[in-house]
Design a protein around this motif. Structure first.
Motif, PDB file in Angstrom:
ATOM      1  N   GLU A 227       0.840  -1.196   0.000  1.00 44.59           N
ATOM      2  CA  GLU A 227       0.000   0.000   0.000  1.00 44.59           C
ATOM      3  C   GLU A 227       0.876   1.247   0.000  1.00 44.59           C
ATOM      4  N   ALA A 228       0.561   2.155  -0.907  1.00 42.59           N
ATOM      5  CA  ALA A 228       1.358   3.383  -1.009  1.00 42.59           C
ATOM      6  C   ALA A 228       0.489   4.587  -0.677  1.00 42.59           C
ATOM      7  N   LEU A 229       1.141   5.684  -0.282  1.00 36.32           N
ATOM      8  CA  LEU A 229       0.397   6.899   0.058  1.00 36.32           C
ATOM      9  C   LEU A 229       0.593   7.952  -1.031  1.00 36.32           C
ATOM     10  N   MET A 230      -0.529   8.497  -1.500  1.00 34.97           N
ATOM     11  CA  MET A 230      -0.465   9.534  -2.525  1.00 34.97           C
ATOM     12  C   MET A 230      -0.407  10.913  -1.855  1.00 34.97           C
ATOM     13  N   GLN A 231      -0.094  11.944  -2.649  1.00 32.10           N
ATOM     14  CA  GLN A 231       0.123  13.274  -2.064  1.00 32.10           C
ATOM     15  C   GLN A 231      -1.135  13.923  -1.502  1.00 32.10           C
ATOM     16  N   ASP A 232      -2.293  13.401  -1.889  1.00 28.44           N
ATOM     17  CA  ASP A 232      -3.530  13.958  -1.342  1.00 28.44           C
ATOM     18  C   ASP A 232      -3.958  13.223  -0.080  1.00 28.44           C
ATOM     19  N   GLY A 233      -3.083  12.339   0.432  1.00 28.38           N
ATOM     20  CA  GLY A 233      -3.402  11.644   1.667  1.00 28.38           C
ATOM     21  C   GLY A 233      -4.231  10.389   1.489  1.00 28.38           C
ATOM     22  N   LYS A 234      -4.481  10.020   0.231  1.00 27.03           N
ATOM     23  CA  LYS A 234      -5.216   8.788   0.002  1.00 27.03           C
ATOM     24  C   LYS A 234      -4.261   7.632  -0.285  1.00 27.03           C
ATOM     25  N   ALA A 235      -4.694   6.448   0.125  1.00 30.28           N
ATOM     26  CA  ALA A 235      -3.865   5.263  -0.096  1.00 30.28           C
ATOM     27  C   ALA A 235      -4.147   4.685  -1.470  1.00 30.28           C
ATOM     28  N   LEU A 411       9.092   9.002   1.135  1.00 32.38           N
ATOM     29  CA  LEU A 411       9.120   8.332   2.439  1.00 32.38           C
ATOM     30  C   LEU A 411       8.867   9.326   3.573  1.00 32.38           C
ATOM     31  N   ALA A 412       9.496  10.494   3.475  1.00 34.52           N
ATOM     32  CA  ALA A 412       9.303  11.526   4.502  1.00 34.52           C
ATOM     33  C   ALA A 412       7.834  11.951   4.533  1.00 34.52           C
ATOM     34  N   PHE A 413       7.249  12.088   3.352  1.00 33.06           N
ATOM     35  CA  PHE A 413       5.835  12.456   3.277  1.00 33.06           C
ATOM     36  C   PHE A 413       4.977  11.399   3.956  1.00 33.06           C
ATOM     37  N   ARG A 414       5.285  10.149   3.670  1.00 30.70           N
ATOM     38  CA  ARG A 414       4.486   9.083   4.272  1.00 30.70           C
ATOM     39  C   ARG A 414       4.662   9.082   5.791  1.00 30.70           C
ATOM     40  N   GLU A 415       5.883   9.288   6.251  1.00 30.85           N
ATOM     41  CA  GLU A 415       6.112   9.271   7.701  1.00 30.85           C
ATOM     42  C   GLU A 415       5.380  10.408   8.394  1.00 30.85           C
ATOM     43  N   GLU A 416       5.428  11.579   7.764  1.00 29.04           N
ATOM     44  CA  GLU A 416       4.683  12.719   8.327  1.00 29.04           C
ATOM     45  C   GLU A 416       3.188  12.459   8.374  1.00 29.04           C
ATOM     46  N   ASN A 417       2.744  11.621   7.453  1.00 28.68           N
ATOM     47  CA  ASN A 417       1.303  11.411   7.328  1.00 28.68           C
ATOM     48  C   ASN A 417       0.862  10.027   7.790  1.00 28.68           C
ATOM     49  N   PHE A 437      -2.062   7.619   6.423  1.00 32.54           N
ATOM     50  CA  PHE A 437      -2.246   6.304   7.048  1.00 32.54           C
ATOM     51  C   PHE A 437      -2.534   6.496   8.527  1.00 32.54           C
ATOM     52  N   ILE A 438      -3.577   5.854   9.011  1.00 28.43           N
ATOM     53  CA  ILE A 438      -3.911   5.951  10.424  1.00 28.43           C
ATOM     54  C   ILE A 438      -3.776   4.569  11.059  1.00 28.43           C
ATOM     55  N   LEU A 439      -2.916   4.501  12.068  1.00 33.19           N
ATOM     56  CA  LEU A 439      -2.720   3.247  12.786  1.00 33.19           C
ATOM     57  C   LEU A 439      -3.647   3.235  13.985  1.00 33.19           C
ATOM     58  N   ALA A 440      -4.565   2.287  13.992  1.00 33.65           N
ATOM     59  CA  ALA A 440      -5.554   2.273  15.073  1.00 33.65           C
ATOM     60  C   ALA A 440      -5.906   0.842  15.450  1.00 33.65           C
ATOM     61  N   HIS A 441      -6.409   0.718  16.652  1.00 36.99           N
ATOM     62  CA  HIS A 441      -6.856  -0.600  17.107  1.00 36.99           C
ATOM     63  C   HIS A 441      -8.238  -0.916  16.541  1.00 36.99           C
ATOM     64  N   TRP A 442      -8.420  -2.174  16.238  1.00 37.96           N
ATOM     65  CA  TRP A 442      -9.670  -2.654  15.635  1.00 37.96           C
ATOM     66  C   TRP A 442      -9.990  -4.002  16.248  1.00 37.96           C
ATOM     67  N   ASP A 443     -11.280  -4.266  16.419  1.00 35.54           N
ATOM     68  CA  ASP A 443     -11.650  -5.480  17.159  1.00 35.54           C
ATOM     69  C   ASP A 443     -11.614  -6.767  16.331  1.00 35.54           C
TER      70      ASP A 443
END
Lengths: 491, 491
Positions: A227-235, A411-417, A437-443
């Protein structure tokens, strides 16, 4: 060329569409949802193909070719597979046209109806596994490691150049193995190949993970993905590799005799990347002036533009340029000399910026005197005057540096985001503010995943392969979770 | 593998079919008329593609990709074109399946009918010229030199692997020019490229000529072709290059402004070769033991088979083989070492003969002692024992010699089977006795050509480009003729 591109910050989507067209990458055709890949765009795709194909062969795969058409009954043999593809497929029902008796061109000949309708392949598992049945009898016939480069058709209703088209080009690997362990290892190996390709060729950092049941390939046991991150914040999902278990072997009755003489279903994988990667390449790196291409995939890596006031100057510059080109070509660097008299240098500069040529050399009368050249980098838009002594080495190093810099920037962009989030409130806010990318807990339930998708349009992109063990609670249900997954809004 | 191939002299057709299957080149699929190109067959096709693609690029062409589907109305725009292709095309009428309400799998969803039916491309002139309309405005946009590698579908009723299949792979070049002269020169240049490829890569001598009106491509002004002779005395058209005049430009309204500002229709060409070449390659050179491949297109050029009685011997031979392989690979020679213990040497020899590997090295204990190796040529089936001193050079030269010998053998066969004939009686007799190319006088009318075809099944393969001026009378009508044309029964 004269009109500026829309700005990313103002209308990202429009910027993308315009860039694809103006940089001569692709355009819509008269056939709904089908694109024309123009020569410049295709030459980038060819470079991608060559690099991938070499990697497939290095890992023991060979290419083959299977039919474009799939009998309708084949599609139905694997239950979840047909569920996944039946709703958007092109169906061939007839094999002849005839003259319209009313004199209006040609019509479908009603007497030429096929006994069984044919589906234009949306993917080839069914036709390939039906073939493998005849190729595999014993463990000695395994593993079978085959790849196909082909066009496929999925009747998408909302299409976008490269990202989602009714017809697209891709490769699809289809392998058969005698054990589950070996098949999983193959699926993981091909994910590694895709990762290497994305990072080292496309300069595109990717997250590696496994899909949730909701996002799994129709017919797979497990779907691995990058999965890659685009400049508009979408994966953007940039490649998938599926462990198929014995699903297609069972659907097509593909069994093998193992070393002990026991008959067992074969284990399978499939894996693919498509012209969608072109969309990822464009969206990840380019800017308001046009394409930014990593040098390894740039059809033209260096362009030389002469700056001259008269024929005599042009001749002298051309001689010098010829020398430089000869040396660059020896190094395998692709270089173009643009002495087209119909356009001014400024126009040419803009044109090559639009096309993403990584390095531009401009050479004028003063450069000739000083034995120098002006070197401009596309990625940073910086310029410097460089001595022609050792220019080949300089440019060769510069191309390597640009490749690395383009990757590091992404890579820097992805890390910031990429952020860890623990509440739905924060989750929604970040999605709306800037995405990423949002890292979150999921059940772990499909129900929760769907609710979150309904409410926020974010999906679980993957459960990371390198997921850290961490006790937490699901941001939506509050139920316990053992680690974070990756959410994003996605293409 | 154990059963012998049918003999060419007994059943040429059966020999061909069996050879294609047993040598792992291709097989029929579950879809009528569509073949599966197996890995070994596909690797030969890949070599053909690479060689041709390099030649296209050297002559200034670039690749692009156009849609698989053609709107039905497009096909009708060029009158003779639709006439030529409408009777055998796959028609897409729907874009969705749905569950059968009677619970029997899936059915075509009647609510998902396309507004306009789509034809799976049988060739792409129409969709490409409709695109060129937007790409060409001025003489500055010309020439446009584009090629496409693609699959196409022609709904043939009687199919044969490689020679005539419903779906086949090919390349199709489509170029646009500002003058007729330039377009004709392009069509001729591509015929030269095909000739070079056939002769230098496929070791296949070809006659070069132009088609009569009857045999012309649907929509062309002139069709140039190369024609090869198969071992059963039948001709095979191995490539065509068409001068399209302004036909497609007129059909799709593609005009350009010339240097004087005048609007004129663009001149066009198209040219293609297909997986049919695989059929020609197989039929021209192979024998009753299997394939004979010219080294330049052989996926494996050299195979090394160890002959051993125990592990110790095998180890010693393997070490020596590794040295040889290393040197051969450095030269770019593809080499395989077959130490598979499951099969005896004799079985392996037969297998590699079947697969057409040009050179086989066998190495046993005595060879190790004497520092020699047994070298067997596939084409002549001769063997000799050769010193390992200078073996790399020896094999490299041998491969060159084989390439030349395979060509010379095919050329000698063609020369023996090319005769001048002046009466219908002799014409018919030769056709029935042994076939081959028959040079005869013809009165230039389609009527006579059709009569001869009806009576003898022979067609005019081409009017030779190097036709000698010679006064004579038509073998059929007795009317005057200025030179001989080439007749044959053909695939």
């Amino acid at each position: 060329m004269s009109k500026a591109l829309p700005k990313r910050s103002e209308n990202y989507s429009e910027w993308y569409n315009e860039l694809v067209k103006r940089a001569d990458l692709a355009e819509n055709s008269a056939v709904r949802g089908c694109m024309v890949i123009k020569p410049y765009g295709y030459s980038i795709w060819e470079k991608m193909q060559r690099a991938l194909d070499d990697m497939f062969k290095e890992t023991g795969h060979t290419n083959a070719y299977f039919p474009l058409f799939i009998p309708k009954s084949y599609l139905s043999k694997e239950a979840s597979h047909v569920e996944g593809f039946a709703k958007e497929c092109a169906v061939v029902t007839h094999y002849r046209l005839k003259n319209d008796p009313n004199g209006k061109g040609v019509i479908v000949d009603p007497d030429a109806r096929l006994e069984e309708e044919l589906i234009v392949r949306p993917t080839s598992e069914t036709v390939i596994w039906s073939t493998y049945k005849n190729w595999i009898q014993s463990y000695r016939d395994l593993p079978l490691l085959i790849n196909q480069w082909a066009n496929v058709v999925r009747w998408e209703m909302r299409t976008r150049l490269f990202l989602r088209t009714a017809e697209f080009l891709w490769q699809e690997g289809h392998t058969a193995h005698s054990t589950a362990t070996e098949a999983v290892a193959e699926a993981r190996q091909m994910l590694d190949v895709y990762t290497t390709f994305a990072e080292e060729w496309m300069a595109l950092p990717v997250l590696r993970g496994v899909k949730t049941a909701n996002e799994r390939f129709a017919g797979a046991v497990d779907t691995y993905c990058i999965e890659a991150l685009m400049q508009d914040g979408k994966a953007l999902q940039a490649g998938t590799s599926h462990f198929l278990g014995q699903n297609f072997a069972a659907a097509f009755d593909v069994k093998f005799q193992d070393k002990d003489g026991k008959l067992e279903y074969v284990w399978g994988t499939s894996w693919g990347v498509s012209t969608r990667l072109m969309g990822a390449l464009i969206m990840a790196h380019s800017d308001d002036n046009g394409l930014v291409l990593p040098p390894k995939l740039a059809p033209i890596q260096v362009v030389i533009v002469p700056i001259y006031k008269n024929e005599e100057q042009l001749d002298a510059i051309s001689d010098k340029a010829a020398e430089i080109m000869k040396e660059l070509k020896k190094r395998g660097i692709s270089v173009k000399y643009d002495n087209n008299d119909a356009y001014k240098p400024g126009y040419k500069f803009a044109e090559y910026e639009l096309k993403g040529v990584p390095v531009r050399l401009a050479m004028g009368a003063r450069d000739l005197e000083n034995n120098t050249v002006e070197v401009a980098r596309r990625d940073t838009k910086t310029k410097e005057t460089v001595s022609l002594e050792g220019i080949t080495e300089y440019i060769s190093d510069l191309l390597d540096n640009i490749q690395e810099a383009v990757y590091n920037k992404a890579l820097a962009f992805r890390e910031e985001n990429t952020v860890k989030v623990d509440t739905m409130e924060e989750f929604t806010k970040i999605l709306d503010d800037r995405g990423g990318f949002i890292l979150a807990h999921w059940d772990g339930t499909s129900e929760t995943e769907e609710k979150i998708k309904e409410e926020t349009k974010a999906t679980i992109r993957c459960i990371p392969l390198n997921q850290e063990a961490e006790d937490g609670v699901c941001i939506y249900s509050g139920k316990p979770s053992k680690g974070r997954v990756v959410f994003a809004r996605a293409y």
